[in-house]
Design a protein around this motif. Sequence first.
Motif, PDB file in Angstrom:
ATOM      1  N   THR A  63      33.063 -96.843  52.554  1.00  0.00           N
ATOM      2  CA  THR A  63      33.519 -95.477  52.289  1.00  0.00           C
ATOM      3  C   THR A  63      32.358 -94.660  51.744  1.00  0.00           C
ATOM      4  O   THR A  63      31.264 -95.175  51.497  1.00  0.00           O
ATOM      5  CB  THR A  63      34.676 -95.455  51.275  1.00  0.00           C
ATOM      6  OG1 THR A  63      34.147 -95.730  49.965  1.00  0.00           O
ATOM      7  CG2 THR A  63      35.730 -96.488  51.620  1.00  0.00           C
ATOM      8  N   ASP A  64      32.595 -93.377  51.524  1.00  0.00           N
ATOM      9  CA  ASP A  64      31.567 -92.506  50.955  1.00  0.00           C
ATOM     10  C   ASP A  64      31.682 -92.376  49.442  1.00  0.00           C
ATOM     11  O   ASP A  64      30.941 -91.617  48.819  1.00  0.00           O
ATOM     12  CB  ASP A  64      31.659 -91.107  51.589  1.00  0.00           C
ATOM     13  CG  ASP A  64      31.295 -91.134  53.070  1.00  0.00           C
ATOM     14  OD1 ASP A  64      30.396 -91.912  53.437  1.00  0.00           O
ATOM     15  OD2 ASP A  64      31.913 -90.382  53.853  1.00  0.00           O
ATOM     16  N   SER A 101      34.506-105.694  61.421  1.00  0.00           N
ATOM     17  CA  SER A 101      33.810-104.712  62.246  1.00  0.00           C
ATOM     18  C   SER A 101      34.292-103.318  61.869  1.00  0.00           C
ATOM     19  O   SER A 101      35.388-103.138  61.345  1.00  0.00           O
ATOM     20  CB  SER A 101      34.054-104.976  63.729  1.00  0.00           C
ATOM     21  OG  SER A 101      35.436-104.936  64.012  1.00  0.00           O
ATOM     22  N   GLY A 102      33.465-102.345  62.129  1.00  0.00           N
ATOM     23  CA  GLY A 102      33.802-100.970  61.769  1.00  0.00           C
ATOM     24  C   GLY A 102      32.564-100.172  61.441  1.00  0.00           C
ATOM     25  O   GLY A 102      31.709 -99.968  62.286  1.00  0.00           O
ATOM     26  N   ARG A 103      32.424 -99.804  60.174  1.00  0.00           N
ATOM     27  CA  ARG A 103      31.356 -98.892  59.793  1.00  0.00           C
ATOM     28  C   ARG A 103      30.851 -99.240  58.395  1.00  0.00           C
ATOM     29  O   ARG A 103      31.634 -99.525  57.493  1.00  0.00           O
ATOM     30  CB  ARG A 103      31.896 -97.462  59.808  1.00  0.00           C
ATOM     31  CG  ARG A 103      30.967 -96.369  59.331  1.00  0.00           C
ATOM     32  CD  ARG A 103      31.657 -95.024  59.531  1.00  0.00           C
ATOM     33  NE  ARG A 103      30.944 -93.914  58.931  1.00  0.00           N
ATOM     34  CZ  ARG A 103      31.140 -93.482  57.689  1.00  0.00           C
ATOM     35  NH1 ARG A 103      32.053 -94.083  56.926  1.00  0.00           N
ATOM     36  NH2 ARG A 103      30.452 -92.471  57.202  1.00  0.00           N
ATOM     37  N   ILE A 104      29.543 -99.220  58.226  1.00  0.00           N
ATOM     38  CA  ILE A 104      28.939 -99.324  56.901  1.00  0.00           C
ATOM     39  C   ILE A 104      28.488 -97.936  56.487  1.00  0.00           C
ATOM     40  O   ILE A 104      27.737 -97.275  57.219  1.00  0.00           O
ATOM     41  CB  ILE A 104      27.745-100.289  56.884  1.00  0.00           C
ATOM     42  CG1 ILE A 104      28.199-101.723  57.100  1.00  0.00           C
ATOM     43  CG2 ILE A 104      26.999-100.203  55.551  1.00  0.00           C
ATOM     44  CD1 ILE A 104      27.070-102.715  57.072  1.00  0.00           C
ATOM     45  N   SER A 105      28.951 -97.499  55.341  1.00  0.00           N
ATOM     46  CA  SER A 105      28.556 -96.187  54.847  1.00  0.00           C
ATOM     47  C   SER A 105      27.326 -96.276  53.956  1.00  0.00           C
ATOM     48  O   SER A 105      26.355 -95.544  54.134  1.00  0.00           O
ATOM     49  CB  SER A 105      29.714 -95.540  54.079  1.00  0.00           C
ATOM     50  OG  SER A 105      29.330 -94.272  53.592  1.00  0.00           O
ATOM     51  N   GLN A 106      27.370 -97.225  52.987  1.00  0.00           N
ATOM     52  CA  GLN A 106      26.293 -97.322  52.010  1.00  0.00           C
ATOM     53  C   GLN A 106      25.978 -98.780  51.709  1.00  0.00           C
ATOM     54  O   GLN A 106      26.804 -99.667  51.927  1.00  0.00           O
ATOM     55  CB  GLN A 106      26.702 -96.618  50.702  1.00  0.00           C
ATOM     56  CG  GLN A 106      27.095 -95.167  50.861  1.00  0.00           C
ATOM     57  CD  GLN A 106      27.709 -94.617  49.597  1.00  0.00           C
ATOM     58  OE1 GLN A 106      27.010 -94.126  48.723  1.00  0.00           O
ATOM     59  NE2 GLN A 106      29.038 -94.721  49.473  1.00  0.00           N
ATOM     60  N   LEU A 107      24.784 -98.985  51.178  1.00  0.00           N
ATOM     61  CA  LEU A 107      24.343-100.320  50.775  1.00  0.00           C
ATOM     62  C   LEU A 107      23.580-100.189  49.463  1.00  0.00           C
ATOM     63  O   LEU A 107      22.844 -99.218  49.255  1.00  0.00           O
ATOM     64  CB  LEU A 107      23.466-100.946  51.861  1.00  0.00           C
ATOM     65  CG  LEU A 107      22.847-102.317  51.591  1.00  0.00           C
ATOM     66  CD1 LEU A 107      22.808-103.139  52.883  1.00  0.00           C
ATOM     67  CD2 LEU A 107      21.414-102.186  51.050  1.00  0.00           C
ATOM     68  N   ARG A 108      23.773-101.170  48.578  1.00  0.00           N
ATOM     69  CA  ARG A 108      22.991-101.231  47.345  1.00  0.00           C
ATOM     70  C   ARG A 108      22.170-102.521  47.329  1.00  0.00           C
ATOM     71  O   ARG A 108      22.718-103.613  47.482  1.00  0.00           O
ATOM     72  CB  ARG A 108      23.888-101.194  46.110  1.00  0.00           C
ATOM     73  CG  ARG A 108      24.449 -99.822  45.772  1.00  0.00           C
ATOM     74  CD  ARG A 108      25.139 -99.834  44.410  1.00  0.00           C
ATOM     75  NE  ARG A 108      25.819 -98.594  44.131  1.00  0.00           N
ATOM     76  CZ  ARG A 108      25.240 -97.518  43.584  1.00  0.00           C
ATOM     77  NH1 ARG A 108      23.951 -97.567  43.289  1.00  0.00           N
ATOM     78  NH2 ARG A 108      25.937 -96.424  43.356  1.00  0.00           N
TER      79      ARG A 108
END
Length: 268
Positions: A63-64, A101-108
């Motif tokens: 998510t964002d 599966s789907g979408r990656i919004s952010q990574l830390r």
Amino acid sequence: MMTLKNLALGALLLGATSSLTSCYETDGNPNEGKARLQIALTDDPGDYQEVWIDVKDIRINVTDADDQNWTSLPGVQPGMYNLLDLVNDKDTILADAEIPSGRISQLRLVLGDNNYIITNRGEKLMLTTPSAQQSGLKLNIHQPVIGGIINKLTLDFDVAKSIVEAGNSGKYILKPVIRAVLEAVGGNIKGFVLPDTVQTAVLAIRGTDTIASTYTAAGGYLLRGIEAGTYSMHYLPVDTTFLPLVKDGVTVTLGQVTTVDTVRLQKK
């Protein structure tokens, strides 16, 4: 020439050790709702002898929202990494995991406190991390991860821009500058072998090299992350009362799943 015995041995070895060999659900259907995500680390050269970073964790967010929905990625390999070992297109895998599966919004990228450089004079200098980054360096990805194939996210660490001297104090600050590149790696081969009660080794061979292998489960098989190209598929039934079978001309396309026509084993 590769013999049947060598092929079978290759299947056993690759089935046990290859990171590109896939598992199958017990019902024989590939888990296509899952995406395989690899996180790799590479580096642009910097003017130091060594640059060590202390990797603790990698967290993703679909998510964002900045303050919630963060999840630690399974399969992270924490430890000390010398970035200057990873120049000139070399990389190392920090994590290899299956995620929805789907979408990656952010990574830390979460780092510990044991980050340091070795200067060209041989001095060891610790790197401090700004308090704003102690919860992890956040990278905006905003890209889909595709089910059924390997998705490789490469973190390209720019050492020259990431290490900043704090005035004339002799202290150095680590402010990572990282470019994230997400790409599909290879394609997949899936199919079905009858009779489905006979476990069969399945090998993808190019020339004389066995590129990947697996075993059928309830007749089904899936090979992931195969380089684009044309392969010869070898089917070696565990039950030796059945004949082995070869199917030539199986073409793999980057980012796609190649479905092979159902194979029917014949009795000797």
